[in-house]
Design an enzyme around this catalytic site. Structure first.
Site, PDB file in Angstrom:
ATOM      1  N   CYS A   1       5.732  -7.513   8.023  1.00 52.35           N
ATOM      2  CA  CYS A   1       6.554  -6.915   9.103  1.00 52.35           C
ATOM      3  C   CYS A   1       6.935  -7.764  10.086  1.00 52.35           C
ATOM      4  CB  CYS A   1       6.067  -5.695   9.702  1.00 52.35           C
ATOM      5  SG  CYS A   1       7.398  -5.072  11.011  1.00 52.35           S
TER       6      CYS A   1
ATOM      7  N   GLU B   1       0.693  -1.219  -0.139  1.00 52.74           N
ATOM      8  CA  GLU B   1       0.073   0.024   0.030  1.00 52.74           C
ATOM      9  C   GLU B   1       0.947   1.054  -0.094  1.00 52.74           C
ATOM     10  OE1 GLU B   1      -3.103  -1.829   3.302  1.00 52.74           O
ATOM     11  OE2 GLU B   1      -1.602  -0.165   3.745  1.00 52.74           O
TER      12      GLU B   1
ATOM     13  N   CYS C   1      -0.766  -4.065  15.387  1.00 53.29           N
ATOM     14  CA  CYS C   1      -0.562  -3.511  14.009  1.00 53.29           C
ATOM     15  C   CYS C   1      -0.841  -4.661  13.046  1.00 53.29           C
ATOM     16  CB  CYS C   1       1.109  -3.222  13.938  1.00 53.29           C
ATOM     17  SG  CYS C   1       1.333  -2.837  12.032  1.00 53.29           S
TER      18      CYS C   1
ATOM     19  N   CYS D   1      -1.881   1.456   8.813  1.00 53.57           N
ATOM     20  CA  CYS D   1      -0.942   0.662   8.079  1.00 53.57           C
ATOM     21  C   CYS D   1      -1.194  -0.830   7.743  1.00 53.57           C
ATOM     22  CB  CYS D   1       0.466   0.814   8.527  1.00 53.57           C
ATOM     23  SG  CYS D   1       0.893  -0.333   9.813  1.00 53.57           S
TER      24      CYS D   1
ATOM     25  N   CYS E   1       2.799   8.448   1.729  1.00 53.30           N
ATOM     26  CA  CYS E   1       3.246   7.262   2.584  1.00 53.30           C
ATOM     27  C   CYS E   1       3.591   6.134   2.071  1.00 53.30           C
ATOM     28  CB  CYS E   1       2.330   7.075   3.957  1.00 53.30           C
ATOM     29  SG  CYS E   1       2.693   5.599   5.060  1.00 53.30           S
TER      30      CYS E   1
HETATM   31  N1  SAH Z   1       7.617   0.220  11.193  1.00 52.36           N
HETATM   32  C1  SAH Z   1       7.549   1.683  11.600  1.00 52.36           C
HETATM   33  C2  SAH Z   1       6.785   2.150  10.236  1.00 52.36           C
HETATM   34  C3  SAH Z   1       5.503   1.657   9.833  1.00 52.36           C
HETATM   35  S1  SAH Z   1       4.161   1.882  10.952  1.00 52.36           S
HETATM   36  C4  SAH Z   1       7.155   1.961  12.661  1.00 52.36           C
HETATM   37  O1  SAH Z   1       6.422   1.272  13.427  1.00 52.36           O
HETATM   38  O2  SAH Z   1       7.161   3.060  13.139  1.00 52.36           O
HETATM   39  C5  SAH Z   1       3.812   3.354  10.881  1.00 52.36           C
HETATM   40  C6  SAH Z   1       2.839   4.113  12.300  1.00 52.36           C
HETATM   41  O3  SAH Z   1       1.598   3.379  12.140  1.00 52.36           O
HETATM   42  C7  SAH Z   1       3.330   3.421  13.322  1.00 52.36           C
HETATM   43  O4  SAH Z   1       3.500   4.587  14.310  1.00 52.36           O
HETATM   44  C8  SAH Z   1       2.609   2.198  13.821  1.00 52.36           C
HETATM   45  O5  SAH Z   1       2.824   2.214  15.228  1.00 52.36           O
HETATM   46  C9  SAH Z   1       1.095   3.256  13.645  1.00 52.36           C
HETATM   47  N2  SAH Z   1       0.385   1.933  13.550  1.00 52.36           N
HETATM   48  C10 SAH Z   1       0.146   0.689  13.151  1.00 52.36           C
HETATM   49  N3  SAH Z   1      -1.187   0.185  13.445  1.00 52.36           N
HETATM   50  C11 SAH Z   1      -1.818   1.054  13.758  1.00 52.36           C
HETATM   51  C12 SAH Z   1      -3.222   1.491  14.210  1.00 52.36           C
HETATM   52  N4  SAH Z   1      -3.994   0.235  14.231  1.00 52.36           N
HETATM   53  N5  SAH Z   1      -3.744   2.476  14.238  1.00 52.36           N
HETATM   54  C13 SAH Z   1      -2.842   3.662  14.414  1.00 52.36           C
HETATM   55  N6  SAH Z   1      -1.703   3.539  14.052  1.00 52.36           N
HETATM   56  C14 SAH Z   1      -1.082   2.378  13.873  1.00 52.36           C
HETATM   57 FE1  SF4 Z   2       6.142  -3.252  11.927  1.00 50.56          FE
HETATM   58 FE2  SF4 Z   2       3.608  -2.645  12.388  1.00 50.56          FE
HETATM   59 FE3  SF4 Z   2       5.552  -2.741  14.404  1.00 50.56          FE
HETATM   60 FE4  SF4 Z   2       5.819  -0.742  12.399  1.00 50.56          FE
HETATM   61  S1  SF4 Z   2       3.795  -0.815  13.761  1.00 50.56           S
HETATM   62  S2  SF4 Z   2       7.346  -2.115  13.208  1.00 50.56           S
HETATM   63  S3  SF4 Z   2       4.758  -1.809  10.707  1.00 50.56           S
HETATM   64  S4  SF4 Z   2       4.687  -4.493  13.213  1.00 50.56           S
END
Ligand code: SAH
Ligand code: SF4
Length: 371
Positions: A124, A96, A131, A356, A117
């Site tokens: 991951c 995405e 997540c 994400c 983005c």
């Molecule tokens: N792996 C990296 C970048 C991708 S995740 C990281 O964790 O920073 C990007 C952002 O989306 C992160 O801050 C993550 O914690 C957030 N994120 C993931 N799942 C989410 C959710 N269900 N609701 C809100 N933010 C979320």
């Molecule tokens: Fe991976 Fe999601 Fe954790 Fe970012 S927030 S490190 S994408 S599992």
């Protein structure tokens, strides 16, 4: 396992690597510059349209490189102008890319902040409990060409939507955030190669200061990023102001606890002389207490960091919930009272699974058929 495509993506080349291949196959070196211009400034979809190149060179390009390593398969737009772009890779995986158009305060509606983005991995490995991207583990890293191709696809969408902007390409966007699927610093070399292309004058010419990399806290890689000549911005996904809370939801904290992560973040900020962002998802009864707000305030003050609060986006199959508006407001007030600059990002694109990894997860499950 790395995926080996039939033909390498053209977007993974630099003028030097391309020139080498040209020369090896009997073409003049100077053609590399012309080809790059077609790929980035003009976003050519295939060599067929590269009319200033000889036919022989065009067919060589066609048979040597992949010009569409990511294929656009769907777009979904939310009411709040967040658009998700679903792309299929050559091995059938989905990723995405998200376009976010946030209105800028105090400016007319015709001017909004536009952010792209991008994703860096399929799935991951970091397994944060909340997540969607981590839900089914890590499948593979994206190649540099696949990462860059996401930017090309987004530009193409914008070229079509607004021809007036088309001449500006990526420059019509304000920011790139590496916050899509995957842990960017776990795919370090490919990400750096992709961002150098985004930044290069022969590529998209996009300023490094307008590119933010978000990490869940891979400490050695934060130190390495601090040494890069291009000064990208850094966002740390903190989500917990104590090891106890962070460990509950982020397994990475066991390997790199706060006493290692925070000094690394501080060293990065010092080295680049600019503000970090701390991302903090608010999850009900996990990290939304006043005590967490208070401790987060102390951390942010010490790091001179800006705090970005994100009310949790629910993920199908996961138990976590977002706190009530009252609790969200109480949390942000506590931070602001402590003198910290904090934004509470009311969710964008909740109705299209903008958090994400969610759209892609649905697509992969559909593709796999009923369990
Ligand atoms: N792996 C990296 C970048 C991708 S995740 C990281 O964790 O920073 C990007 C952002 O989306 C992160 O801050 C993550 O914690 C957030 N994120 C993931 N799942 C989410 C959710 N269900 N609701 C809100 N933010 C979320
Ligand atoms: Fe991976 Fe999601 Fe954790 Fe970012 S927030 S490190 S994408 S599992």
């Amino acid at each position: 396992m790395a995926f080996k495509p039939e033909k390498p993506p053209i977007h993974g080349e630099t003028p030097d690597t391309l020139a080498e291949r040209l020369v090896a196959d009997g073409h003049p070196r100077y053609r590399a510059g012309q080809i790059m211009e077609w790929v980035y400034a003009r976003r050519a979809e295939s060599p067929a349209v590269m009319t200033n190149l000889p036919a022989g060179l065009r067919s060589w390009l066609e048979s040597t490189f992949d010009f569409s390593p990511t294929e656009l398969v769907g777009k979904r737009t939310a009411s709040d102008v967040t658009q998700k772009v679903l792309q299929r890779l050559r091995d059938g995986s989905f990723i995405e890319t998200v376009i976010i158009r946030a209105p800028m305060e105090g400016v007319g509606q015709d001017r909004s902040r536009r952010t792209i983005c991008i994703s860096t991995q399929v799935g991951c490995a970091y397994g944060c409990k909340f997540c969607a991207s981590g839900l089914e583990g890590w499948k593979r890293d994206l190649s540099a060409g696949e990462i860059v191709s996401q930017l090309v696809q987004v530009c193409r969408i914008e070229d079509e939507a607004d021809p007036a902007r088309a001449s500006k390409g990526l420059a019509s966007f304000d920011n790139i955030v590496v916050m899509g699927m995957g842990e960017p610093l776990a795919n370090y070399d490919n990400l750096m190669a992709a961002l150098r292309t985004a930044n290069a004058s022969w590529g998209f010419g996009f300023g490094a200061r307008r590119i933010t990399i978000s990490t869940s806290g891979v400490v050695p890689r934060i130190h390495r990023l601090a040494e890069e000549p291009l000064g990208f911005r850094l966002a740390i996904s903190l989500h917990g102001a104590t090891n106890e809370v962070r460990e509950q939801i982020m397994p990475v904290n066991r390997k790199y606890p706060l006493e290692e992560l925070l000094p690394a973040a501080k060293a990065f900020a010092r080295r680049h002389g600019r503000m970090l962002t701390l991302e903090f998802i608010l999850i009900q009864d996990v990290n939304d207490s006043l005590d967490q707000a208070h401790r987060l305030g102390a951390i942010a003050r010490d790091l001179h960091a800006h705090v970005n609060l994100i009310p949790y986006n629910t993920v199908e199959g996961l138990p976590w919930k977002r706190p009530s508006l009252t609790r969200q407001d109480r949390f942000v007030k506590e931070l602001r009272n402590a003198g910290v600059t904090a934004t509470l990002r009311r969710e964008k694109g909740h109705d299209i699974d903008a958090a994400c990894g969610q759209l892609r997860l649905r697509k992969e499950r559909e593709a796999a058929g009923p369990a």
